[in-house]
Design a protein around this motif. Structure first.
Motif, PDB file in Angstrom:
ATOM      1  N   LEU A  67       0.814  -1.214   0.000  1.00  0.00           N
ATOM      2  CA  LEU A  67       0.000   0.000   0.000  1.00  0.00           C
ATOM      3  C   LEU A  67       0.847   1.262   0.000  1.00  0.00           C
ATOM      4  N   LEU A  68       2.011   1.209   0.682  1.00  0.00           N
ATOM      5  CA  LEU A  68       2.822   2.429   0.799  1.00  0.00           C
ATOM      6  C   LEU A  68       3.797   2.602  -0.355  1.00  0.00           C
ATOM      7  N   ALA A  69       4.385   1.513  -0.814  1.00  0.00           N
ATOM      8  CA  ALA A  69       5.463   1.646  -1.794  1.00  0.00           C
ATOM      9  C   ALA A  69       4.931   1.912  -3.199  1.00  0.00           C
ATOM     10  N   THR A  70       3.801   1.288  -3.558  1.00  0.00           N
ATOM     11  CA  THR A  70       3.355   1.450  -4.943  1.00  0.00           C
ATOM     12  C   THR A  70       3.011   2.901  -5.310  1.00  0.00           C
ATOM     13  N   PRO A  71       2.323   3.660  -4.430  1.00  0.00           N
ATOM     14  CA  PRO A  71       2.070   5.048  -4.836  1.00  0.00           C
ATOM     15  C   PRO A  71       3.359   5.835  -5.056  1.00  0.00           C
ATOM     16  N   ILE A  72       4.389   5.528  -4.247  1.00  0.00           N
ATOM     17  CA  ILE A  72       5.648   6.264  -4.390  1.00  0.00           C
ATOM     18  C   ILE A  72       6.350   5.878  -5.692  1.00  0.00           C
ATOM     19  N   LEU A  73       6.230   4.603  -6.056  1.00  0.00           N
ATOM     20  CA  LEU A  73       6.893   4.155  -7.278  1.00  0.00           C
ATOM     21  C   LEU A  73       6.196   4.683  -8.533  1.00  0.00           C
ATOM     22  N   THR A  74       4.898   4.890  -8.453  1.00  0.00           N
ATOM     23  CA  THR A  74       4.183   5.284  -9.661  1.00  0.00           C
ATOM     24  C   THR A  74       3.868   6.770  -9.739  1.00  0.00           C
ATOM     25  N   MET A  75       3.993   7.506  -8.645  1.00  0.00           N
ATOM     26  CA  MET A  75       3.508   8.890  -8.674  1.00  0.00           C
ATOM     27  C   MET A  75       4.248   9.737  -9.712  1.00  0.00           C
ATOM     28  N   ARG A  76       5.519   9.416  -9.966  1.00  0.00           N
ATOM     29  CA  ARG A  76       6.286  10.248 -10.884  1.00  0.00           C
ATOM     30  C   ARG A  76       5.960   9.965 -12.338  1.00  0.00           C
ATOM     31  N   THR A  77       5.479   8.792 -12.659  1.00  0.00           N
ATOM     32  CA  THR A  77       5.416   8.345 -14.056  1.00  0.00           C
ATOM     33  C   THR A  77       4.928   9.431 -15.017  1.00  0.00           C
ATOM     34  N   PHE A  78       3.729   9.944 -14.791  1.00  0.00           N
ATOM     35  CA  PHE A  78       3.223  10.973 -15.706  1.00  0.00           C
ATOM     36  C   PHE A  78       3.220  12.358 -15.062  1.00  0.00           C
ATOM     37  N   ALA A  79       2.882  12.393 -13.757  1.00  0.00           N
ATOM     38  CA  ALA A  79       2.700  13.688 -13.102  1.00  0.00           C
ATOM     39  C   ALA A  79       3.969  14.532 -13.175  1.00  0.00           C
TER      40      ALA A  79
END
Lengths: 250, 315
Positions: A67-79
């Motif tokens: 729950l914690l790591a996935t948002p951090i790993l994906t937040m940069r992709t497009f934003a």
């Protein structure tokens, strides 16, 4: 294919040139260490015949990491690309929207797989020092890992969608976190209704990621779960693609 | 090279570009000149296939930017506004990444990265992290990126924005050099910049093209409309009469300046150069003349004039 691989490499590079990759890796290592400690404590306290991986899931560290790591790993992709403007240089290069979405997703997936590699260290540790070689046999290890990958696919695709929706990293992380927690909490529905048979029980058991993961940890690879994760991932990636394309019809 | 016909772009709620048509020939350097919000970036974004037009056709090298976007993108080098870069990468690494992304083979991208670094004078910083470079260098990295796949057409959105005068001069020179071998369309809100680098200027205002001409012709227009400032030491009343009896002067203003001098701002009739008249007058009457200049119209004045002219033509 060339552009796809170039983009995946760049995705991975961006995590390890900046701090995110290392911080997430360190955080996951710390949590896995804690889980090892608590597993040992539990095993020393009382005997049981649950497979190691199922016990590991019951410590809840797995879900915390997911729950914690996935948002951090994906937040940069497009934003981040939208925020810094590099989205424009990216999309004016001869690359397809689908290629970009798949490359971003694959980059996140590679990282996801990477952060779970230390789990095998934990398994080996128990296998080496435990008296019973069946606590963590190769089969359950493989099916657990398959489960982790499938669950990761679902969470990473949700994260990619969240990131494509906004140009703000915090918002992206929060949307991804909210989506992730919702899916996780939905699993608890099964526990409430498992006694009464009916379509509800049927439906809830299909979407219960906790139940799915427990199966995988026992070494059970259920095709229904397989279909669920693959199709849900496809849906979220499709939505991501449409969000990326939306600049054309806005 | 570029054919734009009846291009219109509407965003939710407002129209950014209205019915714009223009062409750019091979080898031209064309400047899109206009204030902020005139629609310059919108036109460049449509040309670069970042977003489609609401209506109208846009062709680059004979290819439609909407239906043949991939082919068009291969032929275009685009540097967006504010020059976005992956700043955590090193210069050479970034250029190689961009070259690979644009479809060049590995050895070719290495080769091209080195060539464009030389072209943009980046060789000595090739291993530096982009974020650590000065803005002038970063701008050149952006230009190098636009060039790396040998595009036929280069689109530059405000290429000198935010640079100091020396850096601006360097970037302008670079653009001029590139113009010898490429077709360039650049946008700017600075008139001298366009004058210095471009062979043709399109003046854009509120999403419409108001004037399209060579800088020389625009310059001529300006010169004709420019005011003349003269500082003369003379009795105020006599000077006023002298101005009023000169038929070439349309309007005059006088203000006291340092010493006994009067600072006169004179507006001539169109097509008249007042300066010889004033000089003659001063020498005839024996009045000391210490300054005689023709003011150049600012971009704002040109806009006011062009937009005004546009309104007169409408009915």
């Amino acid at each position: 294919m060339q552009t796809y691989l170039t983009l995946v490499r760049r995705e991975l590079g961006s995590h390890f040139v900046s701090w995110t990759g290392y911080v997430v890796l360190a955080g996951v290592l710390f949590l896995l260490g804690l889980s090892t400690a608590s597993l040992l404590q539990e095993m020393n306290a009382q005997e049981n015949d649950m497979p190691l991986m199922e016990q590991f899931l019951d410590t809840y560290y797995f879900w915390l990491v997911l729950l914690l790591a996935t948002p951090i790993l994906t937040m940069r992709t497009f934003a981040l690309e939208k925020f810094s403007g590099t989205f424009e240089t990216l999309m004016t290069a001869p690359v397809g929207d689908l290629e970009v979405v798949l490359a971003k997703f694959s980059g996140a997936m590679v990282l996801h797989v990477l952060i779970w590699v230390p789990l095998f260290g934990q398994m080996l540790l128990f296998r080496h020092y435990g008296n019973d070689p069946t606590v963590a046999d190769t089969g359950t290890a493989a099916s657990t890992f398959l489960g982790i990958v499938l669950l990761g696919m679902l969470y990473m695709s949700m994260g990619c969608l969240a990131s494509a929706l906004t140009r703000n990293l915090n918002t992206a992380a929060m949307i991804a976190f909210a989506l992730g927690v919702s899916v996780f909490v939905l699993s608890y529905l099964t526990f409430g209704t498992s006694l009464q048979p009916g379509w509800r029980t049927e439906l809830y058991s299909h979407i219960s990621i906790i139940e799915h993961m427990r199966d995988f940890a026992r070494g059970v690879v259920d095709t229904r779960a397989l279909v669920f994760y693959l199709s849900a991932t496809a849906v979220f990636l499709f939505l991501t693609l449409k969000t990326v394309e939306s600049r054309r019809w806005r | 090279m570029i054919e734009v016909a009846n291009l219109t772009k509407r965003y939710a709620g407002h129209t950014a570009v209205t019915d714009v048509s223009f062409t750019v020939g091979r080898g031209e350097i064309v400047g899109l000149l206009g204030p902020n919000g005139a629609g310059k970036s919108t036109i460049l974004r449509i040309l670069s296939c970042f977003m489609p037009a609401t209506s109208g056709t846009v062709r680059v090298a004979g290819l439609d930017v909407f239906t043949q976007a991939d082919e068009v993108r291969r032929r275009i080098g685009y540097m967006p506004e504010n020059n976005p870069l992956h700043k955590e990468m090193r210069v050479r690494e970034y250029l190689k990444f961009r070259a690979r992304l644009k479809g060049l083979s590995r050895p070719r991208s290495r080769e091209r990265a080195d060539v464009v670094m030389q072209q943009c004078a980046l060789t000595e910083v090739s291993h530096r992290i982009i974020a650590h470079l000065s803005k002038g260098y970063q701008q050149r990295v952006g230009l190098a990126d636009a060039l790396v796949h040998e595009p036929e057409l280069i689109l530059l959105d405000e290429p000198t924005q935010g640079l100091d005068p020396n850096q601006i001069r360097a970037v302008r020179q670079l653009v001029k050099d590139l113009g010898k071998s490429h077709t360039i369309l650049l946008s700017s809100h600075i008139l001298p910049e366009v004058e210095m680098t471009c062979t043709r200027v399109l003046i854009l205002h509120h999403g419409r093209i108001l004037a399209a001409d060579t800088p020389e012709n625009l310059q001529k227009d300006q010169d004709e409309a420019g005011q003349v400032v003269a500082e003369i030491a003379a009795p105020r009343e006599e000077l006023r009469l002298a101005w009023e009896h000169t038929p070439e002067i349309q309007r005059h203003d006088m203000a006291a300046a340092e010493g006994n001098y009067l600072r006169c701002t004179l507006t001539p009739r169109p097509g008249v150069d007042l300066r010889p008249h004033i000089h003659k007058l001063a020498t005839e009457r024996g009045w000391p003349l210490r300054e005689l200049t023709r003011t150049r119209l600012t971009l704002e004045d040109i806009f006011v004039r062009v937009t005004h002219a546009g309104r007169e033509e409408e009915p």
